[in-house]
Every structure is written in structure tokens, then in C-alpha cells.
Write an enzyme that holds these catalytic residues in place. Structure first.
Site, PDB file in Angstrom:
ATOM      1  CB  SER A   1      -4.595   0.837  -5.068  1.00 10.45           C
ATOM      2  OG  SER A   1      -3.214   1.407  -5.794  1.00 10.45           O
TER       3      SER A   1
ATOM      4  CG  ASP B   1      -0.396   3.916  -4.664  1.00 10.36           C
ATOM      5  OD1 ASP B   1       0.576   3.540  -4.080  1.00 10.36           O
ATOM      6  OD2 ASP B   1      -1.127   3.077  -5.414  1.00 10.36           O
TER       7      ASP B   1
END
Length: 452
Positions: A104, A246
Site C-alpha cells: 500500500s 497511494d
């Protein structure tokens, strides 16, 4: 061996904590556990495997694919795609399992393995526990049951995943984005191709930054955790808005035309009003965590919309949404879940829906986001304290009561023990920053004296 699965799969430094052997073993264990639950009964099992562009994802993907195929699971390799794309394709293709390799928003040296169950749903905690147990048993000497001959899994590349996912995103938009100019910060991550393609097909004029991943530059000074580049690019290009993802594109933050940040709470406010006006906000309720700004709650109250709050973590938001049939939820950090169209947070979908609201109303993002006024917020981490006594300390309880009396209905206090460190987080919101800081520092001192 401590618990491997955290709140979002298994994560660690690639090739140190998260090794090829661990990735392979977890994949075999997952296949065996799902087989025992009857997931594969009556058919040959299939898994969808995707990754973000981290260099370590190349060898970890190979390990996961090898593990699954050795356990008799056919594998569709979809390559570099966002986490929500892997979740969507797992459901759309009728696969029994989805696997995403990503850490992530974490820095490049980290990586992670996340499993999805049939339908693209997050794997239940009970199944994660069983996978850990089976993996530990194998490490302790219990051999795998290995198929041979025609029983081994087959592996093929599934290039159609990109177009299928983009078509899904465009298909759920309520209106086109013609006339909008959008800057997209892709964090040199998994959405570097998907997001620009989706916005362009929807009719927007697209400018991209940090959309050239080389395996090493993911999240490096860009994306949703570093908004300065996006703010500058939006102003420089005269864009209507900017969208930041992200590394695995399960979150979205925004920037308005003047370069001001629009956080997850404000995005949720805009989308809640859009969905209410369109008759899609089921039970007239939005789900968010206790860390959401008090201004978010006050904004929803003014609009007659209910707020259901959960513990911190998008997994808890999703659980509440599924249990009670709500359509919209998310976090201040930009994880937004639109449950009618996604089984997890989807940054590209969120950005598209936000842009669609601007296009439909003809109102700038700054005006739409002004429906929520962010109250000044102070967050102080108090280290080296006994976090287990937060709820039982009479001294601390008295200090919190006094702070809440001082702040009244326009302020808020939250004390939250860290889940991973010996510290307590003190969060205070107030009408002005000086009051928030003063109350926060006073409470932090009490935490030190009472729990030190």
C-alpha cells in the site's frame, strides 16, 4: 512465531520478514484451507494474482503462483493492477481466491500478501487463523498433500484484466467528466496506467505526475502521503482538481483548483450528498471511524444524514457496512468504500465519483467541500506509558471529563492506545487551534503522570 496476519494481510520488509519461502508457504496453506471449507468442491479451483510495481513483487509473485499451482490451483496472472482491481476481478471472473502483492502506502522495501475470498471479499479472520495454523504445522514437519500429473495447477497471463476493470469503472459512473481538467498523482504505483485511462475514457482532460513506476520509486515523495507535488501541479496546469492515490490505489485524497487539500472526510461528505440526492444512500447513513473530524459529523447532522462510527481501520468500516446494509463508508486517510460498486476501498473509483459530482453540479470542488468545515485537530503521541490502563485510570477519566466540559459541543477528545507501540495517542478538536493545542498538551501531561 508471532501472528502473521495484520489488519491488511501479511506485511514486512521484502526478503527479510516477507520471504519467497513465506509467500509460497502461505499460498499453499491458503489453498489447502479453502479446499477443506468446501470452496473448491465440484470444480477445479482458480485464483487471480496481481501486484503493485515494487521490484520485490516480481519474485514474490512467482512464489505465490508456484505455491498455488503446486497445490492444484489454476492461476490467472493479471500483472500490475490496483488492489481493488484484483478484488473486482476475483468476483467478476468467478475465481475462488484472489491474491494481491502490495504494501500500500508503505515505502518501497516493504511488501505484503493479501488474500481475497470468492466474490472479492476480504478473507474472514477465522480463515486467516487457519491458514497461519496450517503454515506453522508445515514448518513443524507436517508435509503438504501434493497433486501430480493433471492435478497440478496451470498458469496463464490474463491481460484482459486491465480493460475489464476500466470498463467496470466507467460503467458505474452516473455521468461523464467532459470539460474537467484533472491532475492525477499515481504515486508511481499500481494505478499508473488504470487511473489515467479511466479518467480519459470518462471525458476528462488528464495530466499525470508520478506515473512512471520503475520498481523502486513507489510512494517516493509522491502520492496520497506527499501532496505538495500535486498541489503545485494543479495550480500550474490550471486544473479543476487533483487526485492522489497511494501505491496500491485503494485510497484517494484530492486537491481543489487553488491547491488546497480535500481529505477523506470532505470527500465522504461530497459523495454522501451526491448519493443522497440520487437516492443511493441506503438508510441515509454513512460509516466512518472515530478518528473522523468532528466537522464531518456536524456537516452530516446539518444535512440530516446519520453517522455510524467504528474503531479505526477500514476493515471495521466494511464490517459495519455489510452487516447493516449501508452503501458508503470510509476513513479520513482516503479509504472510501462504495459498496454497490466495490468490495474494498477503491481510490480510482472514489476520484471518478468525486469528479462526476463536480461535472454534474457545475460547482468547483472547493465549494462542494465547504459543506464540511474541518475543525482544528491536534494529535499528540505519548510514548513509554502503560496503554492498557487508559480505560481504568480514574485520574485520566477526570481529566478527560474536564476537557470535554471546557470544549462543549464544538470540540472533542479521543484517547487511543496504539495497536503496535507502547504509547497513547491524544487527539483534541476545538473551534481554534490554540485551544486544541492547550487542551491536548494538558491531557498529554496527565497521561504521562497517570500511566507512566
Amino acid at each position: 512465531m508471532g501472528r502473521l496476519f495484520g489488519t491488511d494481510g501479511v506485511r514486512g520488509v521484502a526478503n527479510a520478514d516477507l520471504t519467497a519461502e513465506l509467500a509460497l508457504g502461505l499460498s499453499v496453506a491458503a489453498a489447502h484451507v479453502l479446499a477443506e471449507t468446501g470452496t473448491f468442491e465440484g470444480h477445479r479451483p482458480t485464483a487471480v494474482v496481481g501486484r503493485d510495481p515494487r521490484a520485490s513483487g516480481e519474485f514474490l509473485e512467482s512464489a505465490v503462483v508456484a505455491g498455488l499451482a503446486s497445490a492444484g490451483v489454476d492461476v490467472l496472472r493479471v500483472g500490475v493492477l490496483p488492489t481493488p482491481a484484483v478484488a473486482y476481478l476475483t468476483g467478476a471472473l468467478g475465481a475462488d481466491l484472489g491474491v494481491m502483492l502490495s504494501a500500500s502506502h508503505n515505502p518501497m522495501p516493504d511488501n505484503g500478501v493479501k488474500f481475497f475470498a470468492r466474490g472479492g471479499q476480504k478473507l474472514a479472520d477465522e480463515l486467516e487463523d487457519r491458514i497461519e495454523t496450517r503454515y506453522a504445522a508445515h514448518r513443524g514437519g507436517q508435509p503438504w498433500d501434493r497433486p501430480t500429473g493433471t492435478g497440478v495447477g496451470r498458469v496463464r497471463t490474463y491481460d484482459e484484466g486491465f480493460d475489464n476493470y476500466v470498463a467496470h469503472l466507467i460503467g458505474v459512473l452516473p455521468n461523464r467528466l467532459d470539460g474537467l481538467k484533472v491532475v492525477l498523482d499515481e504515486a508511481n504505483g499500481a494505478a499508473s496506467r488504470v487511473s489515467p485511462e479511466a479518467f480519459a475514457r470518462a471525458g476528462a482532460e488528464v495530466v499525470t505526475i508520478a506515473a512512471d513506476p520503475d520498481g523502486l520509486n513507489i510512494n517516493d515523495g509522491c502520492g496520497s502521503t506527499h501532496l505538495d507535488l500535486l498541489k503545485a501541479a494543479v495550480v500550474e496546469n490550471g486544473a479543476d482538481l487533483g487526485i492522489a492515490h497511494d501505491g496500491d490505489a485503494d485510497r484517494c485524497l484530492a486537491v481543489d483548483a487553488s491547491g488546497q487539500e480535500v481529505d477523506g472526510d470532505q470527500i465522504l461528505t461530497v459523495l454522501a450528498l451526491a448519493m443522497r440526492d440520487g437516492g443511493r444512500l441506503r438508510k441515509n447513513t454513512v460509516v466512518a471511524t472515530v478518528m473522523s473530524n468532528l466537522g464531518f459529523k456536524l456537516a452530516l447532522e446539518r444535512e440530516g444524514i446519520e453517522l455510524r462510527q467504528t474503531a479505526v481501520g477500514d476493515r471495521y468500516v466494511l464490517e459495519a457496512m455489510k452487516e447493516e446494509g449501508f452503501a458508503l463508508g470510509g476513513e479520513q486517510s482516503g479509504h472510501v468504500i462504495i459498496l454497490d460498486h466495490a468490495t474494498t476501498g477503491d481510490g480510482t473509483l472514489t476520484g471518478l465519483m468525486l469528479a462526476a459530482r463536480i461535472a454534474a453540479t457545475g460547482r468547483p470542488l472547493a465549494e462542494l467541500a465547504a459543506a464540511m468545515e474541518r475543525l482544528p485537530q491536534v494529535l499528540i503521541n505519548v510514548p513509554d506509558v502503560d496503554k492498557t490502563r487508559v480505560a481504568s485510570s480514574a485520574e485520566l477519566a477526570a481529566a478527560v471529563t474536564e476537557a470535554e466540559r471546557e470544549l462543549g459541543a464544538t470540540g472533542r477528545v479521543l484517547l487511543r492506545p496504539s495497536g503496535t507501540e507502547p504509547l497513547v495517542r491524544v487527539m483534541v478538536e476545538a473551534p481554534d487551534i490554540e485551544q486544541a493545542r492547550s487542551v491536548g498538551e494538558r491531557l498529554a501531561d496527565v497521561v504521562k503522570s497517570a500511566l507512566g
